[in-house]
Design an enzyme around this catalytic site. Structure first.
Site, PDB file in Angstrom:
ATOM      1  N   THR A 137      45.300  43.316  32.479  1.00  0.00           N
ATOM      2  CA  THR A 137      45.907  42.128  31.893  1.00  0.00           C
ATOM      3  C   THR A 137      45.523  42.045  30.412  1.00  0.00           C
ATOM      4  O   THR A 137      46.252  41.441  29.622  1.00  0.00           O
ATOM      5  CB  THR A 137      45.470  40.834  32.631  1.00  0.00           C
ATOM      6  OG1 THR A 137      44.068  40.910  32.874  1.00  0.00           O
ATOM      7  CG2 THR A 137      46.203  40.697  33.948  1.00  0.00           C
TER       8      THR A 137
ATOM      9  N   HIS B  79      43.861  43.923  44.715  1.00  0.00           N
ATOM     10  CA  HIS B  79      43.659  44.163  43.286  1.00  0.00           C
ATOM     11  C   HIS B  79      43.078  45.531  42.959  1.00  0.00           C
ATOM     12  O   HIS B  79      42.721  45.782  41.806  1.00  0.00           O
ATOM     13  CB  HIS B  79      42.722  43.122  42.679  1.00  0.00           C
ATOM     14  CG  HIS B  79      43.280  41.738  42.662  1.00  0.00           C
ATOM     15  ND1 HIS B  79      43.973  41.221  41.599  1.00  0.00           N
ATOM     16  CD2 HIS B  79      43.263  40.769  43.600  1.00  0.00           C
ATOM     17  CE1 HIS B  79      44.341  39.978  41.874  1.00  0.00           C
ATOM     18  NE2 HIS B  79      43.920  39.692  43.091  1.00  0.00           N
TER      19      HIS B  79
ATOM     20  N   LYS C  17      38.066  53.589  33.755  1.00  0.00           N
ATOM     21  CA  LYS C  17      38.713  53.026  32.560  1.00  0.00           C
ATOM     22  C   LYS C  17      38.557  53.958  31.352  1.00  0.00           C
ATOM     23  O   LYS C  17      39.190  53.791  30.331  1.00  0.00           O
ATOM     24  CB  LYS C  17      38.140  51.645  32.252  1.00  0.00           C
ATOM     25  CG  LYS C  17      38.462  50.604  33.344  1.00  0.00           C
ATOM     26  CD  LYS C  17      37.830  49.259  33.029  1.00  0.00           C
ATOM     27  CE  LYS C  17      37.950  48.261  34.168  1.00  0.00           C
ATOM     28  NZ  LYS C  17      39.269  47.612  34.230  1.00  0.00           N
TER      29      LYS C  17
ATOM     30  N   LYS D 151      47.656  40.932  26.908  1.00  0.00           N
ATOM     31  CA  LYS D 151      47.190  40.016  25.852  1.00  0.00           C
ATOM     32  C   LYS D 151      47.275  40.702  24.490  1.00  0.00           C
ATOM     33  O   LYS D 151      47.708  40.105  23.494  1.00  0.00           O
ATOM     34  CB  LYS D 151      45.743  39.585  26.141  1.00  0.00           C
ATOM     35  CG  LYS D 151      45.627  38.727  27.396  1.00  0.00           C
ATOM     36  CD  LYS D 151      44.210  38.676  27.956  1.00  0.00           C
ATOM     37  CE  LYS D 151      44.257  38.181  29.399  1.00  0.00           C
ATOM     38  NZ  LYS D 151      42.998  38.381  30.140  1.00  0.00           N
TER      39      LYS D 151
ATOM     40  N   LYS E  24      36.937  45.680  27.856  1.00  0.00           N
ATOM     41  CA  LYS E  24      37.100  45.540  29.302  1.00  0.00           C
ATOM     42  C   LYS E  24      35.780  45.901  29.957  1.00  0.00           C
ATOM     43  O   LYS E  24      34.874  46.405  29.281  1.00  0.00           O
ATOM     44  CB  LYS E  24      38.208  46.457  29.823  1.00  0.00           C
ATOM     45  CG  LYS E  24      38.074  47.905  29.329  1.00  0.00           C
ATOM     46  CD  LYS E  24      39.231  48.786  29.747  1.00  0.00           C
ATOM     47  CE  LYS E  24      40.465  48.624  28.911  1.00  0.00           C
ATOM     48  NZ  LYS E  24      41.601  48.062  29.625  1.00  0.00           N
ATOM     49  N   ARG E  25      35.662  45.635  31.271  1.00  0.00           N
ATOM     50  CA  ARG E  25      34.471  46.093  31.968  1.00  0.00           C
ATOM     51  C   ARG E  25      34.313  47.600  31.759  1.00  0.00           C
ATOM     52  O   ARG E  25      35.303  48.331  31.620  1.00  0.00           O
ATOM     53  CB  ARG E  25      34.588  45.788  33.468  1.00  0.00           C
ATOM     54  CG  ARG E  25      34.368  44.321  33.797  1.00  0.00           C
ATOM     55  CD  ARG E  25      32.964  43.861  33.463  1.00  0.00           C
ATOM     56  NE  ARG E  25      31.995  44.386  34.385  1.00  0.00           N
ATOM     57  CZ  ARG E  25      31.358  43.675  35.318  1.00  0.00           C
ATOM     58  NH1 ARG E  25      31.584  42.377  35.420  1.00  0.00           N
ATOM     59  NH2 ARG E  25      30.477  44.234  36.114  1.00  0.00           N
TER      60      ARG E  25
HETATM   61  C1  26W Z   1      33.264  43.376  46.092  1.00  0.00           C
HETATM   62  C2  26W Z   1      33.245  44.193  44.860  1.00  0.00           C
HETATM   63  C3  26W Z   1      34.481  44.040  44.088  1.00  0.00           C
HETATM   64  C4  26W Z   1      34.535  43.111  43.077  1.00  0.00           C
HETATM   65  C5  26W Z   1      35.679  42.954  42.391  1.00  0.00           C
HETATM   66  C6  26W Z   1      35.566  44.799  44.391  1.00  0.00           C
HETATM   67  C7  26W Z   1      36.722  44.638  43.714  1.00  0.00           C
HETATM   68  C8  26W Z   1      36.789  43.714  42.717  1.00  0.00           C
HETATM   69  C9  26W Z   1      38.073  43.460  42.002  1.00  0.00           C
HETATM   70  C10 26W Z   1      39.225  43.784  42.880  1.00  0.00           C
HETATM   71  C11 26W Z   1      38.124  44.143  40.717  1.00  0.00           C
HETATM   72  C12 26W Z   1      39.155  43.615  39.781  1.00  0.00           C
HETATM   73  O1  26W Z   1      38.865  42.728  39.004  1.00  0.00           O
HETATM   74  N1  26W Z   1      40.358  44.174  39.815  1.00  0.00           N
HETATM   75  C13 26W Z   1      41.272  43.977  38.722  1.00  0.00           C
HETATM   76  O2  26W Z   1      42.194  42.963  39.023  1.00  0.00           O
HETATM   77  C14 26W Z   1      43.016  42.686  37.911  1.00  0.00           C
HETATM   78  C15 26W Z   1      43.889  41.515  38.258  1.00  0.00           C
HETATM   79  O3  26W Z   1      44.818  41.864  39.234  1.00  0.00           O
HETATM   80  C16 26W Z   1      43.813  43.907  37.511  1.00  0.00           C
HETATM   81  O4  26W Z   1      44.532  43.609  36.354  1.00  0.00           O
HETATM   82  C17 26W Z   1      42.884  45.088  37.262  1.00  0.00           C
HETATM   83  O5  26W Z   1      43.630  46.247  37.036  1.00  0.00           O
HETATM   84  C18 26W Z   1      41.970  45.292  38.449  1.00  0.00           C
HETATM   85  O6  26W Z   1      41.007  46.285  38.178  1.00  0.00           O
END
Ligand code: 26W
Length: 833
Positions: A676, A377, A574, A680, A568-569
């Site tokens: 995503t 992701h 971003k 929406k 968004k976060r």
């Molecule tokens: C361990 C720390 C950590 C926590 C969360 C590393 C990475 C993440 C995720 C991979 C972050 C995340 O939420 N990624 C998002 O995933 C969505 C679903 O596929 C995408 O639409 C977003 O672009 C992506 O940032």
């Protein structure tokens, strides 16, 4: 293990459909059911019931209607034996469930009528449900949408995760600064879940590995953990559209094996007596709130292993019950790893197969690879998980041995296939030797999987070129793309009932089951009557959002202005900062020429920053400082306002998205894996202003180039530009507007109480602009003026808006899940219960 929870059998639910005109008898039935539940489950009578008591009674009555279908679905999976899917995710951002359940059962109107007869308002009750925020952002919400789509498509699936006592923190804005408070979604209990105390697994940690020689002379290994924690299952039914099928979300809660040390307690040390219990139960205490930066702490690894091991033990137990042997696992089971957080599953499944079930290594490896697949992701290097080898050796000694062996065999096969280049070997090794020895969890997940997927076409392409360049060359068929999707049930039907009704009236009821049928509204994009109704729905949603903004931000906004939304976060990539800089530039321009015909707009922001991400928190403060100045400047005369809505969550998204005109998707190209929220918003008729990043690229293809505003550098240009260095002094010198904005922010125009507050931030933008905010600024500003011009041409705007809704059908998560089922899981819809 006793498994009463899956044994029962009941008739299947009728095909419920929608309930626009509820029958009187079904209203009466539901009313009686609520009253029974109020009496016998809540223990109250009508006279003494509080609003929350009514809420509980309504949820129980609703849940009762799901449970029948649930048992039928569960039972049919044993009878018909479809391939099962296990979706392993450390996050499930599900939000509220009552609206979802009623909507999918086709009971919303019936329930509304039933509660009305009882003198309670269903809409009000819905707001009493806490948001289940067991996730950070996109990844967790995707898991929730996927659960709903898997149920809708009748795929026999379980979601596995952790039942955190506390989900994502509650965000409060104090003088514009983010403050974090613990979130307590379980404070009043959780009426949706079923505790399954009999479904309990022991999860080991630490200790040592013993080598044993079996009678046939072979060496076997036995792990003797130093410590055990119990994983207890809590099940939540997930009902698909029209109640057709019900799956299970099984979340694990950690429990100490011993409730307390009685001797220590009796000696008067009351805290010491429960110290072990606290340590064990800390595992499921709280969601890690970091997004995109690994937590890097021992507790996180304990969470990952805890839930991976419990889930795999549970999946194997179910498989053995059904097939009496484990060798056929890959034929009957698909395990999807949601990012690398469950990647330790690769080693744990090998341990269970080899050490516990006595399968030979080679065969176990085939089973493991045949069963597991992995979704990536993010490409951000700082988000790629790796764990120090000494930590793994100490906490999971047997799994570390297995990782070493997997790696040795993997590197052997690389060498045997003729690759001897030391750079390549180092790059594809699961052990990173650079910064202390660390296990690369992405590599472990890649090597242990038969398929690895990215989440948008661009992201999957970049995966092959960057993170998995070398592994991708060695295993050219492994990386595939599965562009994300969203569930239309929540993000259109529930969130925007007004629009849904209009779409169904125009394009027919087919839209409820076939998202591609939305295309049928395209011919009406210039039809005056339809446009009028479409605009009226949007206005109504904007009036509702304006009220929320007034309540929560004390900012009064006119529902007829352009609602420009970035939700968004908060993360540098971003680029909320780019949006804020443009806001200030527009503010400058309005003040310079206040007599011009400016398009009035409100910039709406919402989003949380990781608690430890100081720079992101400063960006939130800046947005709020800018809001304060602009909202209170009489020369602007309401042509520009800024609102930062606190505590962004799924429920707030459901209010903002249907009311949005413009969707900000402005990440530095190549950095947003998919997005995503972009889907929406476009589905609900917002026009996108965005870069060619993530799924924006595909949204452009589906809604048409004329109906989206694309600006800025491409991913390739970003890479080239960074190659030339990220000092932006020349770029800034070329842009008078940008210069003025940076000077104003840097000199304290928006922070008179602390004029130096943003000096560091401006300094970073000037000399070290990794996210290329400055480089894209002029293009973004110009693109925003195109947006304004289009807004003035009302017919053109509505046409584009309608064509967005019409073109977004492909982004249904049903399409995404169907692709996973066909190409990765090799599974099909389960036969009728
Ligand atoms: C361990 C720390 C950590 C926590 C969360 C590393 C990475 C993440 C995720 C991979 C972050 C995340 O939420 N990624 C998002 O995933 C969505 C679903 O596929 C995408 O639409 C977003 O672009 C992506 O940032």
């Amino acid at each position: 293990m006793n498994n009463t929870s899956e044994a029962a059998c009941a008739p299947s639910l009728a095909d419920t459909g929608r309930d626009i005109a509820p029958a009187a008898d079904s209203v009466a039935n539901l009313r009686e059911a609520i009253l029974r539940r109020l009496t016998y489950s809540v223990g109250k009578n009508q006279a003494s019931a509080s609003e929350y008591d009514w809420y509980l009674a309504v949820v129980y009555a609703t849940r009762d209607r799901i449970v029948e279908g649930w048992m039928a679905s569960t039972n049919a999976a044993y009878v018909h034996g479809p391939k099962r899917v296990y979706y392993l995710s450390l996050e499930f951002l599900i939000g509220r469930l009552l609206g979802d359940a009623l909507n999918n059962l086709g009971l919303t109107e019936t329930m509304r009528a039933a509660t009305r007869e009882l003198g309670v308002d269903l809409e009000r009750l819905r707001t009493l449900e806490p948001d289940a925020a067991l996730g950070n952002g996109g990844l967790g919400r995707l898991a929730a949408c996927f659960m709903e789509s898997m149920a809708t498509l009748s795929i026999a699936a379980h979601g596995y995760g952790i039942r955190y006592d506390h989900g994502l923190f509650r965000q409060v804005l104090k003088d514009g600064w983010q403050q974090e408070y613990p979130e307590d979604w379980l404070a009043l209990g959780n009426p949706w879940e079923f505790k399954r105390p009999e479904v309990c697994y022991r999860i080991g940690f630490g200790g040592a590995v013993e080598a044993l020689t079996s009678p046939d002379g072979a060496t076997r290994y036995a792990w003797k953990p130093a410590e055990y924690v119990e994983a207890i299952a809590y099940d939540t039914p997930v009902v698909g559209w029209r109640g057709a099928h019900v799956n299970t979300l099984r979340l694990w809660s950690a429990r100490a094996c011993d409730p307390l040390q009685l001797d220590v307690f009796n000696a008067g040390d009351y805290v010491g007596a429960v110290a072990d219990k606290m340590r064990a139960e800390a595992i499921s205490k709280v969601l890690y709130p970091s997004d995109e930066t690994p937590a890097g702490q021992e507790l996180r690894l304990r969470q990952e292993y805890f839930f991976a091991s419990a889930s795999l033990q549970d999946a194997l137990r179910r498989h053995l019950k059904q097939y009496q042997e484990v060798r056929s696992l890959a034929e009957h089971v698909a395990i999807q790893l949601n990012d690398t957080h469950p990647a330790i599953s690769v080693a744990e499944l090998m341990r269970l197969l080899v050490d516990v079930h006595g399968i030979a290594w080679e065969e176990a490896w085939k089973i493991t690879q045949g069963t597991i697949s992995y979704t990536n992701h993010t490409l951000l290097p700082e988000a790629l998980e790796s764990w120090p080898v000494p930590l793994l050796e100490r906490m999971l000694p047997r799994q570390m041995q297995i990782i070493y062996l997997i790696n040795a065999l993997h590197l052997d096969s690389v060498r045997k296939s003729g690759h001897t280049d030391a750079r390549l070997i180092a790059a594809v090794s699961m052990i990173d030797e650079h910064a202390g020895r660390r296990v690369r969890m992405g590599h472990l997940a890649f090597i242990g999987s038969h398929k690895v997927n990215g989440v948008s076409a661009l992201h999957s392409k970049l995966l092959k070129q960057t993170v998995f360049r070398d592994l991708g060359t060695l295993y050219p068929d492994r990386i595939v793309n599965k562009t994300n999707g969203i569930t239309f049930r929540r993000w259109l039907f529930e969130a925007n009932p007004g629009l849904t009704r209009l779409l169904a009236d125009t394009a027919g009821e087919g839209i409820y089951d076939d998202p591609m049928a939305l295309r049928k509204i395209a011919p009406y994009a210039s039809d005056a009557a339809f446009v009028g109704e479409f605009a009226a729905v949007k206005r109504q949603n904007k009036v509702a959002l304006a009220k929320i903004i007034l309540d929560r931000c004390h900012v009064k906004v006119d529902p007829d202005v352009l609602f420009d939304v970035q939700i968004k976060r908060v993360h540098e990539y971003k680029r909320q900062l780019l949006n804020i800089l443009e806001t200030v530039a527009l503010y400058d321009a309005i003040r310079a020429q206040p007599y011009l015909d400016w398009v009035p707009r409100v910039k709406i922001f919402a989003g949380k920053a990781a608690a430890s991400y100081h720079h992101a928190k400063l960006i939130i403060k800046l947005a709020n400082d800018v809001a304060n100045v602009i909202n209170n400047d009489p020369t602007v005369r309401g042509m520009l306002k800024v609102a930062y809505l606190p505590n962004y969550n799924v429920s707030l998204a459901e209010s903002i998205i249907p009311a949005s005109d413009l969707s900000e998707q402005i990440s530095t190209a190549g950095m947003e894996a998919s997005g995503t929220g972009n889907m929406k918003l476009a589905l609900n008729g917002a026009l996108t202003i965005g870069t060619l990043d993530g799924a924006n690229v595909e949204i452009k293809q589906h809604v048409g180039d004329e109906n989206i505003f694309i600006f800025g550098m491409t991913a390739e240009q970003v890479a080239q530009r960074r190659g030339r260095g990220i000092d932006m002094r020349e770029t800034i010198a070329r842009s008078p507007a940008l210069r003025e904005v940076l000077d104003a922010i840097g000199s304290g125009v928006f922070s008179p109480d602390d004029p130096g507050r943003y000096a560091g931030l401006v300094d970073i933008l000037t000399h070290h602009d990794h996210f290329l905010v400055c480089e894209d600024f002029d293009a973004y500003y110009a693109c925003q003026r195109e947006v304004a011009a289009k807004w003035l041409d009302r017919a053109a705007w509505w046409k584009a808006s309608i064509l967005n809704t019409a073109g977004m059908g492909w982004f249904s998560s049903d399409r995404t899940i169907a692709e996973y089922a066909d190409e990765i899981w090799k599974t099909q819809a389960q036969k009728k219960e």
